[in-house]
Design an enzyme around this catalytic site. Structure first.
Site, PDB file in Angstrom:
ATOM      1  CB  CYS A  49      -0.904  -0.021   1.233  1.00 32.13           C
ATOM      2  SG  CYS A  49      -1.948   1.583   1.331  1.00 32.13           S
ATOM      3  CB  CYS A 105      -1.817   4.365   4.652  1.00 28.83           C
ATOM      4  SG  CYS A 105      -3.273   3.942   3.762  1.00 28.83           S
ATOM      5  CB  SER A 106      -1.106   0.439   6.693  1.00 25.32           C
ATOM      6  OG  SER A 106      -2.137   0.937   7.423  1.00 25.32           O
ATOM      7  CB  CYS A 107      -4.867  -0.591   2.177  1.00 23.39           C
ATOM      8  SG  CYS A 107      -5.446   1.038   2.410  1.00 23.39           S
TER       9      CYS A 107
END
Ligand code: FE
Length: 226
Positions: A122, A125-127
């Site tokens: 991602c 961010c951190s998906c």
């Protein structure tokens, strides 16, 4: 009203400071931690959510781990019909398999083949496919991985000890808030006739992110037994 003495200094009606959950050993909270506490307390004070709902949601999140994704992969290896459904609609196939999705994300399953290796990231961010893998590892959320996975995937993979032959394409898929990916690794050679359970025990989190492959090590079925 807060009944918890949280380690922040705006004044709530905290009546005492020695509840069992007070933890004096913790370092001062960071910006996001303070923000999370403030938002959570505000939502509870305004009766938009209750502490019970938060606890239940944490239980759901904590119930997810790479073991779940590994079961999905093993099933796909042994059941061609399931594999086909998984590749067509990852979420639907996982739901039919008994894995609930607690959010509105899509799941796209990317199959590694002889000619194509998949890697997920991602960049924003951190998906991450949390319903099937749980929480992402710290390096997945860190800027170097997010930036470099798309620019120089072969170099990043090499740092994980993964060397993909030059004639194999590396496809990097960038996750979003809506669309999450799961890599379906190649089934290791020499595992014909293995039980689904033994196969699942071979499947690692990192293989389902695509930073490693599973076909490097020679195996016996007992390796796959927990
Ligand atoms: Fe993200």
């Amino acid at each position: 009203m807060s009944t918890h003495p949280h380690p922040h200094d705006h004044s709530h009606e905290v009546t005492h400071d020695h509840t069992p959950c007070a933890d004096a050993s913790e370092a001062p909270p960071g910006y996001y931690e303070v923000m999370e506490i403030a938002v959570r307390e505000l939502l509870i004070e305004k009766q938009l959510i209750g502490p019970g709902e938060i606890r239940r949601q944490i239980e759901v999140l904590d119930s997810r781990s790479p073991a779940l994704g590994a079961k999905v992969v093993a099933r796909a290896w042994v059941d061609p019909d399931f594999r086909a459904r998984l590749l067509t609609n990852g979420r639907k196939a996982c739901e039919d398999f008994g894995i609930s999705f607690y959010d509105d994300t899509e799941l796209i399953v990317l199959e590694n083949t002889e000619t194509c290796h998949n890697l997920i990231v991602c960049t924003l961010c951190s998906c991450y496919p949390r319903p099937v893998l749980g929480l992402p590892p710290d390096w997945y959320k860190a800027k170097p991985y997010r930036a470099r996975a798309v620019k120089e995937p072969r170099a990043v993979l090499a740092e994980f000890g993964t060397v993909i032959p030059a004639d194999v394409e590396i496809r990097v898929s960038d996750s979003t808030a809506q669309v999450r990916f799961l890599v379906l690794p190649r089934r290791p050679a020499g595992t014909d006739g293995w039980s689904e359970e033994a196969l699942a025990a071979l499947v690692t989190r990192d293989a389902m992110i695509g930073v490693v492959t599973l076909d490097s090590q020679p195996l016996t079925e007992s390796d796959g037994e927990a």
